[in-house]
Design an enzyme around this catalytic site. Structure first.
Site, short mmCIF file in Angstrom:
data_model
loop_
_atom_site.label_atom_id
_atom_site.label_comp_id
_atom_site.label_asym_id
_atom_site.label_seq_id
_atom_site.Cartn_x
_atom_site.Cartn_y
_atom_site.Cartn_z
CB THR A 176 -46.04 52.52 -92.62
OG1 THR A 176 -45.27 53.14 -93.68
CG2 THR A 176 -45.59 52.65 -91.32
NE ARG A 204 -41.97 62.23 -96.01
CZ ARG A 204 -42.73 61.26 -95.53
NH1 ARG A 204 -42.06 60.16 -95.15
NH2 ARG A 204 -43.92 61.37 -95.76
CB VAL A 205 -38.60 63.11 -90.62
CG1 VAL A 205 -39.12 62.41 -89.41
CG2 VAL A 205 -37.13 62.86 -90.65
CG ASP A 207 -46.92 59.31 -90.28
OD1 ASP A 207 -46.45 59.16 -91.41
OD2 ASP A 207 -47.84 58.82 -89.90
CB THR A 227 -50.55 53.18 -92.64
OG1 THR A 227 -49.74 53.15 -93.65
CG2 THR A 227 -51.90 52.92 -92.61
N GLY A 228 -49.94 55.92 -94.43
CA GLY A 228 -50.50 56.62 -95.25
C GLY A 228 -49.50 57.88 -95.51
N GLY A 230 -47.81 60.70 -94.60
CA GLY A 230 -47.58 61.19 -93.34
C GLY A 230 -47.76 62.69 -92.92
#
Ligand code: SD4
Length: 314
Positions: A176, A204-205, A207, A227-228, A230
């Site tokens: 990301t 799914r949403v 961060d 990043t990572g 979320g």
């Protein structure tokens, strides 16, 4: 009358410390930093800042590069789909005035970052989602496209044979793009764009579209991006937290470390990755992650460099 003697005779010098006067007059060089190895992105962003002067234009231009890259499987075109085969995108952008825009669960649009910017600049809202975000994008002249490349489709079909979703350290290539920039006037802006976790649940949403989660900027202090995985960034509102730590006087590096420690201490399960990047108004930056393997890219004075981040796990 010279400025200094004017200040002395009017007593203004007595009110403001010399350090404050210094800070107010020196504007750092334009700079742009991005999560992961994103040399083409930071360079494109830097060139844009040189052209228009604006940090906001820089972070948008920087995000365009991985968004349009079919080989970048966690952002935009070519991104891995969700478990039902849909490429769904999340993005957000924030400027130095505290304006923000975001899109979530957006399909078929190559540059979600620019839709997020349009939400910020052309609507009274901060966030548009799904069908509504798509309708808005189309009304603004964005073109509908198929973002699922043949390559990503094959990877998804292969995944479907087992259909096991296990977030693993760096295995899913968290790529990301999160960006922070200082423009020619020294103003800060930030942005983030992603196709989210590969093979996530439909709907799914993460961060990445959450202001304060994946991106936060405050022109008095600086900015942060994430990043990572979320879910953990959202549960700790990581970027907002980092900016608040910097406001309290911590360096960008210390602020990133504290925000990672917040996750590490609160959640025992640590077999996932979160990486933070922060920059203050002086152009000082820092980064920290839970797992090894996080890096970031910086372009300044026309030079681009990829730097390995320090991490909690060694
Ligand atoms: C998400 N934070 O959707 C994103 C994933 C990510 O590189 O950073 N991938 O949770």
């Amino acid at each position: 009358m010279k400025r200094r003697s004017f200040l002395q005779t009017t007593g203004i010098l007595g009110l403001a410390s010399p350090a404050l006067l210094e800070q107010n007059t020196s504007v750092p060089e334009p700079i742009i930093i991005a999560t992961w190895k994103n040399e083409k992105g930071t360079l494109a962003g830097y060139q844009k800042i040189m052209e228009t002067g604006k940090a906001l234009d820089g972070v948008e231009a920087g995000a365009w590069v991985p968004e349009a890259d079919p080989n970048e499987t966690t952002v935009g075109y070519g991104g891995y789909p969700d478990r039902d085969g849909h490429v769904t995108l999340d993005a957000c952008i924030m400027d130095h005035l505290g304006n923000a825009g975001s899109v979530t669960f957006l399909e078929h649009i190559m540059h979600p970052i620019s839709v997020a910017r349009a939400v910020m600049e052309k609507t009274p809202h901060v966030m548009l989602s799904g069908e509504g975000a798509l309708e808005f994008a189309l009304s603004q002249g964005f073109k509908k496209q198929n973002l699922l490349t043949e390559k990503s489709k094959q990877v998804w079909l292969e995944w479907k044979k087992k259909a096991k979703y296990e977030p693993k350290v760096n295995i899913e290539r968290h790529d990301t793009i999160g960006l922070l920039a200082l423009g020619k006037a020294g103003e800060i802006a930030g942005a983030c764009s992603t196709s989210g976790m590969a093979f996530k649940m439909h709907g799914r949403v993460g961060d990445s579209p959450i202001i304060g989660g994946a991106v936060f900027c405050d022109d008095e202090v600086g900015g942060a991006c994430a990043t990572g995985l979320g879910e953990f960034v959202m549960k700790t509102l990581g970027s907002f937290l980092i900016v608040e730590f910097m406001r309290q006087g911590k360096s960008p590096q210390q602020a990133c470390e504290e925000a990672i420690m917040r996750i590490v201490k609160r959640y025992k399960y640590q077999e996932f990755q979160v990486g933070y990047l922060a920059m203050n108004k002086k152009g000082e930056y820092g980064a920290y992650s839970i797992q090894k393997g996080f890096n970031f890219t910086i372009t300044k004075n026309g030079k681009t460099e990829v730097i390995e981040s320090a991490s909690y796990m060694s």
